[in-house]
Enzyme design. Structure first.
Site, PDB file in Angstrom:
ATOM      1  NE  ARG A  71      -3.868  -2.384   1.754  1.00 43.52           N
ATOM      2  CZ  ARG A  71      -3.965  -3.411   2.587  1.00 43.52           C
ATOM      3  NH1 ARG A  71      -3.364  -3.356   3.757  1.00 43.52           N
ATOM      4  NH2 ARG A  71      -4.640  -4.485   2.249  1.00 43.52           N
ATOM      5  CG  HIS A 124      -1.638   5.129   0.510  1.00 42.63           C
ATOM      6  ND1 HIS A 124      -2.401   5.781   1.464  1.00 42.63           N
ATOM      7  CD2 HIS A 124      -2.270   3.951   0.292  1.00 42.63           C
ATOM      8  CE1 HIS A 124      -3.433   5.033   1.805  1.00 42.63           C
ATOM      9  NE2 HIS A 124      -3.367   3.907   1.116  1.00 42.63           N
ATOM     10  CG  ASN A 165      -1.548   8.526   3.851  1.00 41.03           C
ATOM     11  OD1 ASN A 165      -2.211   7.613   3.375  1.00 41.03           O
ATOM     12  ND2 ASN A 165      -0.929   9.430   3.099  1.00 41.03           N
ATOM     13  CG  HIS A 185      -8.467  -3.461   0.084  1.00 43.05           C
ATOM     14  ND1 HIS A 185      -9.592  -2.677  -0.136  1.00 43.05           N
ATOM     15  CD2 HIS A 185      -7.437  -2.586   0.185  1.00 43.05           C
ATOM     16  CE1 HIS A 185      -9.244  -1.405  -0.151  1.00 43.05           C
ATOM     17  NE2 HIS A 185      -7.940  -1.324   0.040  1.00 43.05           N
TER      18      HIS A 185
END
Length: 325
Positions: free
Chosen positions: A62, A66, A94, A193
């Site tokens: 991730r 991000h 975050n 996910h």
């Protein structure tokens, strides 16, 4: 996967990325002459990290997501705040949820010992995301390299760039479109996910206070909801829960969970509100290999989001100390 399938996968990936490489000047052999051990060093370190904590694999993946959605793939998510600017990692979406910064620092330090001033922080994130996924059962994909690190990291930009956990299908599509990713990319990349962990607070409202009514979201499978409440009590939203029912394995079970009303976040469940999401979930469950393959393709595409303000190479991924390429 047999040899023929592996060759077909790599050949298809290479053909698919010809246009990307010509535009972004990224290549799979970028470090072959300047740091030939780079990929090996990264893989060995990732294997060690995930062996010690399988939940960290999702966190490492991730970081690349991000990073790329804010200012492009430039390593800006790794930068610390300064006296005048709050950095991306401190943004509300975050802060407390992104993990693995210390591991990126360790990998960077080892690369600096092997070949100082060569490998960018943004490229480390791309390699780490691939290796963490593969470590838990995903298919490998070619990582195109040559990214240049950015010079800025601004928390306020995160809120207008990353998808929120409460987004509906249309909002998700629009957010991905802003960085050049289409609806299918969004549905496929949501499969990230499949691994890792979430704070229980990420789906607190669905579990305990749906639409402010002090009830559980009626669309959630009742037995699953009761099990989830035992793992995520109302008074402790900071506990962690596996991202799906097989969160230590990268697979298509994420989509099966959605189809059987066992999704967690609103943004996950939102995929089932549109025929395209339902169609893809069924396909992924029926042919898990196709999902693993398409996830790699989508990661390649995401990894080519250009940096908006490329600056140079950072010796320390958390601070600006550029030695220009």
């Amino acid at each position: 996967m047999d040899t023929n399938s592996s060759q077909w996968f790599l050949w298809t990936a290479t053909i698919l990325l010809i246009a990307v490489v010509s535009q972004g000047q990224l290549t799979t052999d970028f470090y072959d002459s300047t740091c030939p051990q780079a990929a090996t060093i990264v893989k060995q370190k990732v294997d060690e990290i995930v062996d010690a904590d399988k939940g960290m694999a999702g966190g490492l993946m991730r970081l690349h997501f991000h990073d790329c959605f804010v200012r492009g793939c430039d390593g800006s998510v790794l930068l610390n705040s300064t006296k005048t600017t709050l950095a991306e990692k401190e943004a509300l979406i975050n802060n407390g949820s992104l993990r693995g910064f210390e591991h990126i620092d360790d990998i960077k330090m080892e690369l600096e010992c092997e070949c100082p001033g060569v490998v960018s922080c943004a490229d480390i994130l791309a390699m780490v995301a691939r290796d963490a996924t593969v470590k838990l059962g995903g298919l490998s994909w070619p990582v195109f390299l040559g990214r240049i690190d950015g010079r800025s990291s601004v928390a306020d930009e995160v809120n207008t760039s990353l998808p929120f956990r409460t987004y509906n299908f249309s909002q998700l599509v629009a957010t991905f479109a802003k960085v050049g990713l289409d609806t299918k990319d969004m549905i496929v990349l949501s499969g990230g996910h499949s691994i890792g962990q979430l704070h229980c607070g990420a789906f607190f409202e669905r579990l305990w206070d749906f639409q402010g009514q002090n009830i559980t979201d009626p669309s959630m499978d009742p037995e699953f909801a009761e099990s989830l409440k035992a793992q995520c009590p109302r008074d402790n939203p900071l506990l962690f829960k596996g991202a799906d029912s097989t969160n230590a394995t990268f697979d298509a079970v994420y989509y099966l969970d959605l189809l059987t009303r066992k999704g967690l976040m609103d943004s996950d469940v939102a995929l089932m509100s549109d025929p395209l999401g339902v169609e893809y979930a069924i396909k992924a469950v029926q042919d898990p290999y196709s999902f693993l393959f398409e996830f790699g393709m989508a990661m390649i595409k995401m990894g080519n989001i250009p940096a908006s303000d490329p600056y140079g190479w950072r010796k320390n991924c958390a601070v600006i100390e550029p030695c220009n390429f």
